[in-house]
Enzyme design. Structure first.
Site, PDB file in Angstrom:
ATOM      1  N   GLU A  82      25.800  -9.481 -48.607  1.00  0.00           N
ATOM      2  CA  GLU A  82      24.792 -10.215 -47.844  1.00  0.00           C
ATOM      3  C   GLU A  82      23.864 -11.009 -48.749  1.00  0.00           C
ATOM      4  O   GLU A  82      22.704 -11.249 -48.414  1.00  0.00           O
ATOM      5  CB  GLU A  82      23.993  -9.248 -46.961  1.00  0.00           C
ATOM      6  CG  GLU A  82      23.526  -7.996 -47.661  1.00  0.00           C
ATOM      7  CD  GLU A  82      22.945  -6.962 -46.707  1.00  0.00           C
ATOM      8  OE1 GLU A  82      22.491  -7.347 -45.603  1.00  0.00           O
ATOM      9  OE2 GLU A  82      22.939  -5.776 -47.057  1.00  0.00           O
ATOM     10  N   HIS A 137      18.038   0.131 -40.710  1.00  0.00           N
ATOM     11  CA  HIS A 137      17.049  -0.437 -39.803  1.00  0.00           C
ATOM     12  C   HIS A 137      16.695   0.494 -38.650  1.00  0.00           C
ATOM     13  O   HIS A 137      15.783   0.192 -37.880  1.00  0.00           O
ATOM     14  CB  HIS A 137      17.551  -1.771 -39.251  1.00  0.00           C
ATOM     15  CG  HIS A 137      17.671  -2.848 -40.286  1.00  0.00           C
ATOM     16  ND1 HIS A 137      16.582  -3.433 -40.881  1.00  0.00           N
ATOM     17  CD2 HIS A 137      18.770  -3.428 -40.850  1.00  0.00           C
ATOM     18  CE1 HIS A 137      16.991  -4.341 -41.760  1.00  0.00           C
ATOM     19  NE2 HIS A 137      18.308  -4.353 -41.763  1.00  0.00           N
ATOM     20  N   GLN A 141      28.281  -3.865 -48.359  1.00  0.00           N
ATOM     21  CA  GLN A 141      27.790  -4.962 -47.524  1.00  0.00           C
ATOM     22  C   GLN A 141      27.448  -6.156 -48.414  1.00  0.00           C
ATOM     23  O   GLN A 141      26.590  -6.071 -49.292  1.00  0.00           O
ATOM     24  CB  GLN A 141      26.575  -4.523 -46.714  1.00  0.00           C
ATOM     25  CG  GLN A 141      26.204  -5.522 -45.621  1.00  0.00           C
ATOM     26  CD  GLN A 141      25.238  -4.946 -44.604  1.00  0.00           C
ATOM     27  OE1 GLN A 141      24.728  -3.840 -44.766  1.00  0.00           O
ATOM     28  NE2 GLN A 141      24.979  -5.691 -43.536  1.00  0.00           N
ATOM     29  N   ASP A 163      20.835 -12.163 -43.770  1.00  0.00           N
ATOM     30  CA  ASP A 163      20.408 -12.144 -45.165  1.00  0.00           C
ATOM     31  C   ASP A 163      21.262 -13.067 -46.028  1.00  0.00           C
ATOM     32  O   ASP A 163      20.756 -13.701 -46.955  1.00  0.00           O
ATOM     33  CB  ASP A 163      20.465 -10.714 -45.718  1.00  0.00           C
ATOM     34  CG  ASP A 163      19.387  -9.822 -45.131  1.00  0.00           C
ATOM     35  OD1 ASP A 163      18.497 -10.349 -44.432  1.00  0.00           O
ATOM     36  OD2 ASP A 163      19.431  -8.598 -45.359  1.00  0.00           O
TER      37      ASP A 163
END
Length: 269
Positions: free
Chosen positions: A178, A66, A176, A204
């Site tokens: 998510e 991000h 991760q 998420d």
């Protein structure tokens, strides 16, 4: 930069050459029996890297998914961080091997792969991060392999295979979790031997469970707890087991906001 040159000199080895790669400072803190303190960057800022070292942080992390981090900026962040004794970890933009390799060649020593939803994807992430025989990481010529300097590789590590083992020992690989698909496939993900552990992605994850915009929904919290419990039972790390961190966003939205509120009505004189 005078400080930068001085610190580089402090990391010289007995062979009289600068040490490019350093021991993973997160793992070093763990061996001392404590969690590492990590300062998170959302954008390139060498000033903040130096300030983080100045106040005593152990390591730097960058958000490549991000944030905005061109490869040359990652090079500089790793160069200055390592010179100041701090390793750098990154959440990569995606877990494709070529993308992971671009980060590793800069000198990254910890990779978080976003949106890992299956055992096969977790295995591909680990393979991209670890040199053979543990993985399939491609050999590059950047600072992540001591610039492929055979003299240094021989004198410091006993050759390229020695460096590969050292690099693997100093690499942290995190998937991760998510998405509900990842939760459903968690046993396969945790079975990957080269995976250090897992971390979450509450926004998420909540969305995939049918609760968009509700990262604190009880269903998401319960699912994450289950993920972390099963990860630790499988011998993996979870969440913030190895480190604790903060970043400029947390500081601005926390202490800085409180400062503004406390002084908004200060009178002149």
């Amino acid at each position: 930069n005078k400080l930068y040159r001085i610190e580089i000199g402090s990391h010289r080895g007995p062979w009289g050459r600068n040490l490019i790669m350093i021991e993973n400072s997160v793992l070093k803190a763990n061996r001392e029996g404590r969690k590492a303190t990590v300062f998170a960057l959302a954008f390139p800022a060498l000033y903040l890297v130096e300030m983080a070292a100045h106040v005593g942080f152990d390591a730097i992390s960058i958000d490549g998914e991000h944030g905005a981090f061109p490869e040359d900026a990652i090079d500089d962040i790793c160069r200055v961080s390592n010179a100041l004794g701090m390793s750098v970890s990154a959440r990569v933009p995606d877990s494709a091997p070529y993308q992971v390799n671009l980060y590793l060649d800069r000198g990254i020593q910890g990779v978080t792969g976003p949106h890992i939803n299956s055992g096969a994807e977790a295995q591909a992430l680990a393979d991209a991060c670890l040199f053979p025989v543990e993985g399939r990481r491609s050999w590059g010529g950047g600072r992540g392999t001591e610039f492929n300097d055979q003299t240094v590789l021989d004198e410091k590590y006993g050759g390229k295979l020695g460096f590969a083992k050292w690099s693997n020992d100093n690499m942290i690989v995190v998937a991760q979790i998510e998405d509900k698909k990842a939760w459903d496939n968690l046993d396969d993900i945790l079975a990957v031997p080269g995976l250090t552990g897992v971390t979450g992605g509450p926004h998420d994850f909540a969305q995939s469970l049918g609760h968009p915009g509700q990262p604190d929904h009880p269903d998401r919290i319960a699912a994450t707890l289950d993920v972390e419990t099963r990860a630790r039972a499988a011998g993996k790390i979870a969440g913030g087991d190895l480190s604790t961190g903060t970043g400029i966003a947390e500081l601005m939205l926390g202490e800085a906001r409180a400062f503004v509120a406390a002084h908004r009505n200060d009178k002149l004189g």
